[in-house]
Design a protein around this motif. Structure first.
Motif, PDB file in Angstrom:
ATOM      1  N   TRP A  23       0.111  19.380  -5.021  1.00 24.60           N
ATOM      2  CA  TRP A  23      -0.517  18.339  -5.824  1.00 24.60           C
ATOM      3  C   TRP A  23      -0.617  17.039  -5.040  1.00 24.60           C
ATOM      4  N   LEU A  24      -1.500  16.158  -5.506  1.00 25.45           N
ATOM      5  CA  LEU A  24      -1.673  14.833  -4.929  1.00 25.45           C
ATOM      6  C   LEU A  24      -1.494  13.787  -6.024  1.00 25.45           C
ATOM      7  N   ILE A  25      -0.903  12.645  -5.657  1.00 24.20           N
ATOM      8  CA  ILE A  25      -0.660  11.554  -6.604  1.00 24.20           C
ATOM      9  C   ILE A  25      -1.469  10.341  -6.164  1.00 24.20           C
ATOM     10  N   TYR A  26      -2.233   9.770  -7.122  1.00 25.01           N
ATOM     11  CA  TYR A  26      -3.103   8.632  -6.852  1.00 25.01           C
ATOM     12  C   TYR A  26      -2.689   7.437  -7.705  1.00 25.01           C
ATOM     13  N   ASN A  27      -3.017   6.232  -7.232  1.00 27.56           N
ATOM     14  CA  ASN A  27      -2.857   5.040  -8.052  1.00 27.56           C
ATOM     15  C   ASN A  27      -3.873   5.047  -9.181  1.00 27.56           C
ATOM     16  N   GLY A  28      -3.461   4.603 -10.361  1.00 22.49           N
ATOM     17  CA  GLY A  28      -4.386   4.488 -11.483  1.00 22.49           C
ATOM     18  C   GLY A  28      -5.149   5.770 -11.716  1.00 22.49           C
ATOM     19  N   GLU A  29      -6.455   5.643 -11.827  1.00 26.51           N
ATOM     20  CA  GLU A  29      -7.328   6.802 -11.981  1.00 26.51           C
ATOM     21  C   GLU A  29      -8.204   7.017 -10.744  1.00 26.51           C
ATOM     22  N   GLU A  30      -7.728   6.521  -9.610  1.00 28.71           N
ATOM     23  CA  GLU A  30      -8.491   6.685  -8.378  1.00 28.71           C
ATOM     24  C   GLU A  30      -8.637   8.160  -8.020  1.00 28.71           C
ATOM     25  N   ALA A  31      -9.710   8.475  -7.320  1.00 29.51           N
ATOM     26  CA  ALA A  31      -9.953   9.853  -6.901  1.00 29.51           C
ATOM     27  C   ALA A  31      -9.986   9.981  -5.377  1.00 29.51           C
ATOM     28  N   VAL A  32      -9.718   8.885  -4.681  1.00 29.14           N
ATOM     29  CA  VAL A  32      -9.675   8.894  -3.219  1.00 29.14           C
ATOM     30  C   VAL A  32      -8.373   8.256  -2.763  1.00 29.14           C
ATOM     31  N   ASN A  33      -8.039   8.495  -1.509  1.00 27.96           N
ATOM     32  CA  ASN A  33      -6.853   7.898  -0.900  1.00 27.96           C
ATOM     33  C   ASN A  33      -5.569   8.177  -1.688  1.00 27.96           C
ATOM     34  N   PRO A  34      -5.173   9.439  -1.776  1.00 29.84           N
ATOM     35  CA  PRO A  34      -3.904   9.747  -2.473  1.00 29.84           C
ATOM     36  C   PRO A  34      -2.737   9.078  -1.763  1.00 29.84           C
ATOM     37  N   ARG A  35      -1.729   8.725  -2.552  1.00 35.10           N
ATOM     38  CA  ARG A  35      -0.557   8.057  -1.991  1.00 35.10           C
ATOM     39  C   ARG A  35       0.529   9.034  -1.580  1.00 35.10           C
ATOM     40  N   PHE A  36       0.706  10.121  -2.354  1.00 36.53           N
ATOM     41  CA  PHE A  36       1.736  11.113  -2.050  1.00 36.53           C
ATOM     42  C   PHE A  36       1.207  12.521  -2.286  1.00 36.53           C
ATOM     43  N   ALA A  37       1.733  13.460  -1.498  1.00 41.59           N
ATOM     44  CA  ALA A  37       1.477  14.883  -1.687  1.00 41.59           C
ATOM     45  C   ALA A  37       2.792  15.541  -2.094  1.00 41.59           C
ATOM     46  N   VAL A  38       2.720  16.465  -3.037  1.00 40.25           N
ATOM     47  CA  VAL A  38       3.911  17.146  -3.544  1.00 40.25           C
ATOM     48  C   VAL A  38       3.684  18.650  -3.440  1.00 40.25           C
ATOM     49  N   LYS A  39       4.628  19.342  -2.848  1.00 41.37           N
ATOM     50  CA  LYS A  39       4.507  20.782  -2.674  1.00 41.37           C
ATOM     51  C   LYS A  39       5.752  21.471  -3.208  1.00 41.37           C
ATOM     52  N   LYS A  40       5.531  22.499  -4.023  1.00 41.84           N
ATOM     53  CA  LYS A  40       6.632  23.281  -4.574  1.00 41.84           C
ATOM     54  C   LYS A  40       7.328  24.050  -3.459  1.00 41.84           C
ATOM     55  N   HIS A  41       8.655  24.064  -3.515  1.00 40.50           N
ATOM     56  CA  HIS A  41       9.418  24.795  -2.511  1.00 40.50           C
ATOM     57  C   HIS A  41       9.211  26.291  -2.691  1.00 40.50           C
ATOM     58  N   ALA A  42       8.956  26.969  -1.575  1.00 45.42           N
ATOM     59  CA  ALA A  42       8.657  28.400  -1.639  1.00 45.42           C
ATOM     60  C   ALA A  42       9.721  29.212  -0.917  1.00 45.42           C
ATOM     61  N   GLY A  43      10.967  28.737  -0.926  1.00 43.56           N
ATOM     62  CA  GLY A  43      12.039  29.402  -0.205  1.00 43.56           C
ATOM     63  C   GLY A  43      12.724  30.474  -1.029  1.00 43.56           C
ATOM     64  N   LEU A  44      14.010  30.665  -0.750  1.00 47.20           N
ATOM     65  CA  LEU A  44      14.773  31.708  -1.414  1.00 47.20           C
ATOM     66  C   LEU A  44      14.924  31.431  -2.899  1.00 47.20           C
ATOM     67  N   LEU A  45      15.098  32.490  -3.671  1.00 44.87           N
ATOM     68  CA  LEU A  45      15.158  32.401  -5.121  1.00 44.87           C
ATOM     69  C   LEU A  45      16.262  31.467  -5.596  1.00 44.87           C
ATOM     70  N   HIS A  46      17.432  31.492  -4.925  1.00 45.69           N
ATOM     71  CA  HIS A  46      18.584  30.726  -5.395  1.00 45.69           C
ATOM     72  C   HIS A  46      18.728  29.383  -4.687  1.00 45.69           C
ATOM     73  N   SER A  47      17.712  28.953  -3.968  1.00 45.33           N
ATOM     74  CA  SER A  47      17.765  27.665  -3.304  1.00 45.33           C
ATOM     75  C   SER A  47      17.744  26.540  -4.335  1.00 45.33           C
ATOM     76  N   LYS A  48      18.444  25.429  -4.031  1.00 48.30           N
ATOM     77  CA  LYS A  48      18.441  24.271  -4.920  1.00 48.30           C
ATOM     78  C   LYS A  48      17.187  23.427  -4.744  1.00 48.30           C
ATOM     79  N   ALA A  49      16.474  23.618  -3.637  1.00 52.16           N
ATOM     80  CA  ALA A  49      15.276  22.835  -3.375  1.00 52.16           C
ATOM     81  C   ALA A  49      14.163  23.215  -4.345  1.00 52.16           C
ATOM     82  N   LEU A  50      13.559  22.218  -4.973  1.00 52.25           N
ATOM     83  CA  LEU A  50      12.465  22.454  -5.913  1.00 52.25           C
ATOM     84  C   LEU A  50      11.114  22.040  -5.347  1.00 52.25           C
ATOM     85  N   ALA A  51      11.068  20.864  -4.726  1.00 54.40           N
ATOM     86  CA  ALA A  51       9.796  20.365  -4.225  1.00 54.40           C
ATOM     87  C   ALA A  51      10.043  19.314  -3.145  1.00 54.40           C
TER      88      ALA A  51
END
Length: 213
Positions: A97-125
């Motif tokens: 996912w991408l996070i933008y200020n307000g309702e902007e559709a360009v220049n995202p501020r942050f990218a968020v990716k779900k952790h795809a590791g082992l089932l019992h890992s504590k890491a979520l994203a």
């Protein structure tokens, strides 16, 4: 019964600021901010969140309109002004996912990716900065268990900046999963912390996605 509804009089006259999008150290608070998050939209039969401060004042809201844009969620202040928009990244591998200020559709501020590791890992994203100012902002890791409402946001120095915890009534009874606490430490903007809650709900929630598509 524990109060989860807002202080209506205060909410009606509150003049809430439009929060600046955060980098670590950007918040002005000197102590932790404790918010109550209610997994319920203010709209009848709508999906979303309603968020109150420690005095019962409405501070954030998320309303999912069935006819709205697909693949996005807007975090608003109490008056309905857009603070942040979360959009699913198109044509990407995994949950991204991408996070933008307000309702902007360009220049995202942050990218968020779900952790795809082992089932019992504590890491979520993993949260990483985007754009030309990326080097001045920290990356963040989200760890724990959202399904148990027990997880935290850490910066790249392993400092805990936000925490999701189960909420108890005044009698010590643990409430259900739809009402919980979001504790935000100085140095992190509360709107950004709430954006992390929205994303965790999309990744790990059991009641259906806020983001469609």
């Amino acid at each position: 019964m524990t109060k989860v509804h807002p202080n209506a009089a205060a909410a009606a006259v509150a003049e809430l600021r439009r929060a600046e999008f955060p980098c670590a150290g950007g918040a002005r608070a000197t102590e932790a901010e404790v918010l109550t998050v209610w997994r319920k939209s203010l709209l009848f039969n709508g999906n979303g969140f309603t968020v109150y401060d420690s005095k019962g004042n409405l501070v954030f809201r998320v309303d999912n309109y069935s006819a709205g844009s697909r693949g996005e969620v807007v975090l608003m202040d109490a008056a309905g002004r857009p603070l942040l928009t979360i959009r699913r990244k198109k044509l990407s591998l995994g949950d991204h996912w991408l996070i933008y200020n307000g309702e902007e559709a360009v220049n995202p501020r942050f990218a968020v990716k779900k952790h795809a590791g082992l089932l019992h890992s504590k890491a979520l994203a993993r949260v990483t900065p985007c754009g030309s100012g990326a080097k001045s902002c920290l990356a963040y890791d989200i760890e724990g268990s959202y399904s148990h409402r027990c997880c935290a946001v850490y910066d790249d120095r392993r400092q805990q900046l936000a925490e999701i915890k189960r909420k108890e009534s005044v009698h010590g009874i643990t409430l259900g999963h739809d009402v919980f606490r979001l504790i935000v430490q100085p140095g992190l903007d509360a709107s950004f912390a709430m954006a992390m809650v929205i994303l965790l709900e999309q990744m790990f929630g059991s009641r259906g996605s806020l983001l469609k598509g």
